[in-house]
Design an enzyme around this catalytic site. Structure first.
Site, mmCIF file in Angstrom:
data_model
loop_
_atom_site.group_PDB
_atom_site.id
_atom_site.type_symbol
_atom_site.label_atom_id
_atom_site.label_comp_id
_atom_site.label_asym_id
_atom_site.label_seq_id
_atom_site.Cartn_x
_atom_site.Cartn_y
_atom_site.Cartn_z
ATOM 1 C CD GLU A 1 -3.184 -0.797 0.539
ATOM 2 O OE1 GLU A 1 -3.338 0.306 0.018
ATOM 3 O OE2 GLU A 1 -4.012 -1.723 0.453
ATOM 4 C CG ASP B 1 -7.274 -2.572 6.844
ATOM 5 O OD1 ASP B 1 -7.712 -2.417 8.001
ATOM 6 O OD2 ASP B 1 -7.409 -1.726 5.943
HETATM 7 C C1 GLA Z 1 -7.880 1.788 6.708
HETATM 8 C C2 GLA Z 1 -6.396 1.475 6.900
HETATM 9 C C3 GLA Z 1 -6.114 0.904 8.280
HETATM 10 C C4 GLA Z 1 -6.736 1.757 9.376
HETATM 11 C C5 GLA Z 1 -8.190 2.080 9.044
HETATM 12 C C6 GLA Z 1 -8.800 3.044 10.024
HETATM 13 O O1 GLA Z 1 -8.633 0.611 6.690
HETATM 14 O O2 GLA Z 1 -5.951 0.565 5.916
HETATM 15 O O3 GLA Z 1 -4.740 0.762 8.474
HETATM 16 O O4 GLA Z 1 -5.988 2.908 9.613
HETATM 17 O O5 GLA Z 1 -8.346 2.623 7.759
HETATM 18 O O6 GLA Z 1 -8.880 2.471 11.286
#
Ligand code: GLA
Length: 378
Positions: A159, A171
């Site tokens: 990412e 995630d």
């Molecule tokens: C996205 C990002 C995560 C996190 C969430 C908010 O999903 O990928 O790393 O920061 O937003 O909690």
């Protein structure tokens, strides 16, 4: 999943022949702890029963052929920085291959077919599911010997370095480490984690997908992260995690009002996550729900990552007596996550659909949360 598996297998055989090996990786929900991961704080995610299934086979060349069933498109790419693919979805797969190579993995060419059923733009992290399934599979197929935490980091670095999103680790961690029936509390500073069996008797946990995705110019996510890092620096800390409201008040004059509000949300969220852990241990789901509402309004007013449609769904939940409801994930659209007493479920869902459709012209989708396993070979 079964149908998707069959479709992936058959498409692989038709395009690239026999011998594709099947892997799967899920999307995620997050009970609480939003925008805390990149602040070194706690998150509370779980993997879901929706994800990506891929069939993959090394092809003994240095070229990759990947077919995306949902896009009906094939990407061809090599494995050096100069040989990037063209379709943007393939960046996730190219990035994962490159990040494994950077960690010493001898990733060679491969053929792959994949399909997914994580709703796109719903805040359930379809991109982490895609990264994790390829990270997990290529690690196995090419014997890279990368451990599970590092596989999550491979997705995160993808990412950062190939997709332009400076996300935290939540995630990818959830997608790799998920376990059926369990939420996970992860300390994003020490990376210690614990599984919490989550079966709230008498309650349902489900998502309402607004099917709204606000495309904002610039990168509002990265921008939030920069604010947090700036305030942490002013406070003389590595992360906002551990900072107190008193410390924040003391530097209020040195930072912008916007940064102040963002930091205030993050500091509040830290204490909410810890309170939810305690409430879960006591089976106090009403308290869990209260914290969810607080998170929502913090994300809406202070962190400014909600939107009108999501605020509306949360207001309907409040009016229907739902125990907890909040926007889930990075923000700017997507789903609310809702904790509701069994007996209120039907009435709330009916009301939410009707009221939302009356105002926005379409009904939200309902997804029951089934907490499932993480990345695996099928
Ligand atoms: C996205 C990002 C995560 C996190 C969430 C908010 O999903 O990928 O790393 O920061 O937003 O909690």
């Amino acid at each position: 999943m079964k149908n998707m598996q069959t479709q992936v297998c058959e498409t692989f055989a038709a395009r690239y022949g026999e011998g594709g090996q099947l892997f799967a990786s899920p999307g995620r929900i997050n009970l609480i702890g939003e925008h805390t991961d990149y602040n070194g704080g706690f998150v509370f995610p779980g993997a879901v029963d929706k994800g990506i299934v891929a069939a993959i086979r090394p092809n003994h060349t240095n070229q990759c052929r990947v077919y995306a069933i949902d896009m009906q498109e094939e990407a061809l790419f090599g494995l050096t920085e100069e040989e990037r693919p063209i379709p943007s979805w393939a960046f996730y797969i190219f990035g994962v291959s490159r990040e494994l190579q950077k960690r010493g993995g001898q990733v060679g060419g491969f053929d792959a077919v994949f399909a997914g059923n994580v709703p796109l733009g719903a805040g359930m992290s379809s991109s982490a599911a895609l990264e994790s399934v390829f990270a997990f599979a290529l690690n196995e197929l090419f014997g890279c010997g990368v451990d599970k935490f590092e596989l999550a980091r491979v997705g995160q670095s993808t990412e950062h370095n190939y997709c332009g999103v400076k996300c935290g680790i939540m995630d990818q961690f959830a997608s790799v480490f998920g376990k059926e029936g369990c939420l996970m509390r992860l300390d994003c500073r020490s990376m210690e984690y614990a599984y919490f069996p989550f079966r709230p008797a008498g309650y349902r946990l489900f998502l309402l997908d607004s099917r709204v995705k606000h495309q904002l110019t610039g990168s509002p996510y990265n921008d939030r992260r920069l604010s947090c890092e700036h305030v942490a620096k002013v406070l003389g800390q590595e992360f906002l995690r551990g900072a107190t409201m008193e410390q924040l008040e003391a530097v209020r004059g040195e930072i912008s009002e916007e940064d102040y509000k963002r930091a205030r949300y993050v500091i509040g969220e830290e204490s909410r996550v810890l309170d939810v852990c305690e409430a879960l241990e006591q089976g106090d789901y009403e308290r869990v729900g209260k914290r969810m509402y607080e998170t929502h309004w913090g994300m809406s007013h202070d962190y400014e990552v909600s939107c009108e449609e999501l605020d509306f769904l949360v207001e309907v939940a409040e009016a229907c007596g739902v125990s907890g409801s909040r926007i889930m994930g990075g923000g700017f659209g997507g789903c609310t996550i809702n904790l509701v007493k069994e007996e209120l479920y039907d009435a709330f869902v009916a009301k939410a659909k009707e009221a939302f459709a009356a105002r926005y012209g379409h009904e939200p989708m309902v997804y029951n949360v089934v907490i499932s396993d993480g990345a695996r070979r099928l």
